[in-house]
Design a protein around this motif. Structure first.
Motif, PDB file in Angstrom:
ATOM      1  N   TYR B   4       0.824  -1.208   0.000  1.00 51.54           N
ATOM      2  CA  TYR B   4       0.000   0.000   0.000  1.00 51.54           C
ATOM      3  C   TYR B   4       0.858   1.258   0.000  1.00 51.54           C
ATOM      4  O   TYR B   4       0.622   2.190  -0.728  1.00 51.54           O
ATOM      5  CB  TYR B   4      -0.906   0.024   1.234  1.00 51.54           C
ATOM      6  CG  TYR B   4      -2.033  -0.974   1.182  1.00 51.54           C
ATOM      7  CD1 TYR B   4      -2.816  -1.088   0.048  1.00 51.54           C
ATOM      8  CD2 TYR B   4      -2.312  -1.788   2.270  1.00 51.54           C
ATOM      9  CE1 TYR B   4      -3.855  -1.996   0.007  1.00 51.54           C
ATOM     10  CE2 TYR B   4      -3.349  -2.690   2.233  1.00 51.54           C
ATOM     11  CZ  TYR B   4      -4.120  -2.796   1.104  1.00 51.54           C
ATOM     12  OH  TYR B   4      -5.144  -3.685   1.064  1.00 51.54           O
ATOM     13  N   GLY B   5       1.856   1.259   0.874  1.00 51.19           N
ATOM     14  CA  GLY B   5       2.643   2.477   1.041  1.00 51.19           C
ATOM     15  C   GLY B   5       3.559   2.726  -0.144  1.00 51.19           C
ATOM     16  O   GLY B   5       3.813   3.857  -0.503  1.00 51.19           O
ATOM     17  N   ARG B   7       6.534   2.344  -0.025  1.00 49.78           N
ATOM     18  CA  ARG B   7       7.816   2.789   0.498  1.00 49.78           C
ATOM     19  C   ARG B   7       8.645   1.573   0.865  1.00 49.78           C
ATOM     20  O   ARG B   7       8.120   0.508   1.141  1.00 49.78           O
ATOM     21  CB  ARG B   7       7.604   3.653   1.739  1.00 49.78           C
ATOM     22  CG  ARG B   7       7.056   5.006   1.394  1.00 49.78           C
ATOM     23  CD  ARG B   7       6.365   5.619   2.580  1.00 49.78           C
ATOM     24  NE  ARG B   7       5.146   4.904   2.918  1.00 49.78           N
ATOM     25  CZ  ARG B   7       4.115   5.460   3.550  1.00 49.78           C
ATOM     26  NH1 ARG B   7       4.163   6.703   3.918  1.00 49.78           N
ATOM     27  NH2 ARG B   7       3.048   4.765   3.834  1.00 49.78           N
ATOM     28  N   ASP B  88       5.384  -0.037   7.547  1.00 49.35           N
ATOM     29  CA  ASP B  88       4.061   0.073   8.157  1.00 49.35           C
ATOM     30  C   ASP B  88       3.517  -1.248   8.709  1.00 49.35           C
ATOM     31  O   ASP B  88       2.740  -1.248   9.638  1.00 49.35           O
ATOM     32  CB  ASP B  88       3.039   0.757   7.233  1.00 49.35           C
ATOM     33  CG  ASP B  88       3.328   0.528   5.780  1.00 49.35           C
ATOM     34  OD1 ASP B  88       3.653  -0.615   5.449  1.00 49.35           O
ATOM     35  OD2 ASP B  88       3.214   1.483   5.006  1.00 49.35           O
ATOM     36  N   TYR B 117      -4.064  -7.001   6.547  1.00 53.36           N
ATOM     37  CA  TYR B 117      -3.992  -6.291   5.264  1.00 53.36           C
ATOM     38  C   TYR B 117      -2.619  -5.670   5.032  1.00 53.36           C
ATOM     39  O   TYR B 117      -2.194  -5.528   3.887  1.00 53.36           O
ATOM     40  CB  TYR B 117      -5.073  -5.198   5.181  1.00 53.36           C
ATOM     41  CG  TYR B 117      -6.497  -5.697   5.060  1.00 53.36           C
ATOM     42  CD1 TYR B 117      -6.802  -7.053   5.170  1.00 53.36           C
ATOM     43  CD2 TYR B 117      -7.540  -4.799   4.846  1.00 53.36           C
ATOM     44  CE1 TYR B 117      -8.111  -7.495   5.084  1.00 53.36           C
ATOM     45  CE2 TYR B 117      -8.856  -5.245   4.745  1.00 53.36           C
ATOM     46  CZ  TYR B 117      -9.135  -6.582   4.864  1.00 53.36           C
ATOM     47  OH  TYR B 117     -10.434  -7.001   4.773  1.00 53.36           O
ATOM     48  N   ALA B 118      -1.947  -5.294   6.141  1.00 51.63           N
ATOM     49  CA  ALA B 118      -0.621  -4.701   5.989  1.00 51.63           C
ATOM     50  C   ALA B 118       0.322  -5.676   5.285  1.00 51.63           C
ATOM     51  O   ALA B 118       1.259  -5.268   4.607  1.00 51.63           O
ATOM     52  CB  ALA B 118      -0.064  -4.327   7.357  1.00 51.63           C
ATOM     53  N   LEU B 120      -0.832  -8.020   3.126  1.00 48.99           N
ATOM     54  CA  LEU B 120      -1.427  -8.453   1.857  1.00 48.99           C
ATOM     55  C   LEU B 120      -1.209  -7.441   0.740  1.00 48.99           C
ATOM     56  O   LEU B 120      -0.823  -7.795  -0.372  1.00 48.99           O
ATOM     57  CB  LEU B 120      -2.939  -8.687   2.037  1.00 48.99           C
ATOM     58  CG  LEU B 120      -3.327  -9.873   2.916  1.00 48.99           C
ATOM     59  CD1 LEU B 120      -4.832  -9.862   3.190  1.00 48.99           C
ATOM     60  CD2 LEU B 120      -2.939 -11.178   2.259  1.00 48.99           C
ATOM     61  N   GLY B 121      -1.468  -6.166   1.030  1.00 48.93           N
ATOM     62  CA  GLY B 121      -1.372  -5.145  -0.007  1.00 48.93           C
ATOM     63  C   GLY B 121      -2.524  -5.241  -0.994  1.00 48.93           C
ATOM     64  O   GLY B 121      -3.499  -5.960  -0.764  1.00 48.93           O
ATOM     65  N   TRP B 122      -2.390  -4.502  -2.096  1.00 51.51           N
ATOM     66  CA  TRP B 122      -3.449  -4.460  -3.113  1.00 51.51           C
ATOM     67  C   TRP B 122      -3.718  -5.851  -3.697  1.00 51.51           C
ATOM     68  O   TRP B 122      -2.816  -6.664  -3.832  1.00 51.51           O
ATOM     69  CB  TRP B 122      -3.068  -3.546  -4.283  1.00 51.51           C
ATOM     70  CG  TRP B 122      -2.849  -2.122  -3.917  1.00 51.51           C
ATOM     71  CD1 TRP B 122      -1.644  -1.497  -3.773  1.00 51.51           C
ATOM     72  CD2 TRP B 122      -3.844  -1.128  -3.669  1.00 51.51           C
ATOM     73  NE1 TRP B 122      -1.845  -0.188  -3.443  1.00 51.51           N
ATOM     74  CE2 TRP B 122      -3.168   0.073  -3.377  1.00 51.51           C
ATOM     75  CE3 TRP B 122      -5.253  -1.128  -3.661  1.00 51.51           C
ATOM     76  CZ2 TRP B 122      -3.834   1.265  -3.084  1.00 51.51           C
ATOM     77  CZ3 TRP B 122      -5.910   0.063  -3.375  1.00 51.51           C
ATOM     78  CH2 TRP B 122      -5.214   1.236  -3.090  1.00 51.51           C
TER      79      TRP B 122
END
Lengths: 273, 242
Positions: B4-5, B7, B88, B117-118, B120-122
């Protein structure tokens, strides 16, 4: 039985039924987020701000959908941008944008002298839907429903817990902007069916009815879609048999479904208590 | 995976402290006063740290910066040697309960699952392992019987436990807890205290904003007093409050 079947022997009624069901399902599924995130006012604003886009496209002899989509996208991005700054309260900003753009649309309409086409823009003309428009409506439905399926977990999380979303790196603002863009697309399709004035009813009413009946998000989307599809068909039938405006009969059928859901939901809660 | 990030997180910087803040100052937009005024803090990995102080002292602001929710005006802060918000999935932030829409139609189990979810991501859907971690966290917080309830049907204490269960499911290394014991029942208090102790044994780090000053000295490795955005030595703060 003929009362139900016969009208759909006409090809214009078949096209209208298909358009109504596609538009209704698209708006209803997305509408669940509109209702849960309290964005009903934005939905109303989006449909109204599209008017000048429609009129400009009409005056330039361009495809009306292109004018509507451009105006809708600009509004969605504009609202997303405004809501990130805090100088003006969001509902005030939207109120200004929405009435300003609608007034501009009305002003442009008054420069020409044929009002028939503009009546269709304001109140919809689903019985006159062309094959080209039907294709655009189907493409919009496919985009919106697949976006909601693919990004389901992100939309859900950013809607009920934007803070956790941000902490794990998922920008709640970005999700909101995507949602606004999908709303703009859905509204463009809905304007053909029920017109600028009644479009937000399709976004809000079926989803609100479904929220009376279930506490699960996917179930809420399915129920809302069924209510919208049912209302589109029943609304068309009533419009056909009594020769009244189809946009209005579709919306009023949705409202009737909402009232029934409200009663059923209330009774169930009373029985459970 | 599509993070998600977007980064980059350098995962293994040996012996990096869990958190290191150097003269961190922050200000909210439109407010003249600094919310944090040159705060220093060094938290070695595995410590349990209390942030204590009156309302508006800057406790929440400090945690929000560590969680990557707020930008620093001046100074630096690093988490496990990387910039804030870089890693994150290693950081869990338990906001005060008011920041969640508790009327939203999701179950307790789904809320806890969002901790995964952190990782898993998109696009990726939760797999078997994610559901297992979720159910284990629910059992540990004694919420398994309530797992299918809508989140708004929980009591305040149960909601707090659900949020801690999510942090457990996330398997975060640094937990940032904002007033976790504010207005909760005795059972929740006991479960939260016991869980924090177990986490510390596993080498996890916790920074906790709290009003609960009575048993501080033996429950925490380090106690930081914040008053008007400045960190104040222990002796001076106790003198002020008496």
């Amino acid at each position: 039985m003929n009362w139900l079947i016969d009208p759909f022997r006409y090809s214009f009624m078949q096209s209208a039924a298909l358009a109504g069901v596609l538009v209704g399902v698209t708006c209803a599924v997305l509408g669940v987020y509109v209702v849960l995130r309290r964005m009903a006012f934005i939905g109303d604003a989006l449909s109204h701000t599209i008017l000048p886009g429609l009129v400009i496209a009409y005056l330039q002899n361009m495809n009306l959908f292109i004018g509507a989509i451009v105006a809708g996208m600009l509004t969605a991005l504009g609202i997303g941008w405004l809501s990130r700054r805090r100088e003006i309260r969001e509902d005030t900003a939207i109120g200004i944008l929405f009435t300003g753009m609608f007034a501009l649309g009305v002003l442009l309409i008054s420069t020409v002298h044929s009002f028939r086409d503009f009546t269709h823009m304001l109140f919809g003309y689903i019985l006159g839907v062309t094959n080209g428009q039907l294709i655009v409506i189907a493409v919009i439905a496919a985009i919106v429903v697949s976006a909601l399926a693919i990004l389901h977990k992100e939309f859900e999380l950013a809607s009920f817990d934007p803070t956790h979303a941000e902490v794990i790196g998922l920008s709640a603002d970005r999700i909101r902007t995507i949602l606004l863009l999908l709303m703009a697309l859905s509204v463009v399709g809905a304007i053909q069916a029920v017109g600028v004035v009644l479009t937000s009813a399709l976004l809000v009413v079926p989803a609100a009815a479904a929220s009376m009946l279930t506490q699960r998000l996917p179930a809420m989307m399915v129920i809302a879609a069924v209510i919208a599809a049912f209302s589109a068909l029943v609304g068309l039938l009533i419009s056909f048999h009594y020769d009244v405006a189809s946009g209005a009969t579709i919306v009023l059928t949705c409202i009737a479904c909402f009232l029934i859901s409200w009663l059923v939901g209330g009774l169930r809660r009373r029985v459970a208590a | 995976m599509l993070r998600y990030g977007g980064r980059s997180c350098i995962s293994a910087i040996p012996n990096a402290p869990a958190l290191e803040a150097r003269c961190v100052s922050a200000r909210y937009p439109g407010v003249d006063r600094l919310a944090l005024d040159c705060v220093d803090l060094l938290v070695p990995a595995g410590q349990r740290v209390a942030l204590v102080g009156p309302n508006g002292a800057g406790k929440s602001t400090f945690l929000k910066i560590a969680a990557g929710l707020l930008k620093i005006q001046s100074g630096t802060m690093s988490i496990y040697g990387s910039a804030t918000a870089a890693c994150d999935h290693r950081v869990a932030y338990l906001a005060q309960r008011g920041e969640i829409d508790w009327h939203f139609p999701v179950s307790v189990r789904k809320l806890v699952l969002t901790g995964r979810y952190a990782h898993l991501g998109w696009l990726r859907r939760p797999g078997r392992g994610d559901w297992d971690a979720t159910d284990a966290a629910l059992r540990r917080m004694r919420l398994d019987a309530l797992a299918e309830r809508q989140i708004g049907e929980l009591s305040g204490g149960q909601q707090q436990r659900a949020l801690l269960a999510r942090a457990l499911a996330q398997d975060a290394d640094l937990l940032l807890l904002d007033e976790p014991l504010n207005a909760v029942d005795a059972e929740t208090r006991a479960i939260v205290s016991e869980t924090l102790r177990q986490l510390q044994e596993q080498g996890k780090t916790a920074i906790i904003a709290t009003h609960d000053v009575d048993r501080l000295s033996h429950e925490y490795d380090q106690v930081v007093f914040l008053i008007d955005g400045k960190s104040v030595p222990w002796t001076e703060a106790t003198k002020d409050s008496s």
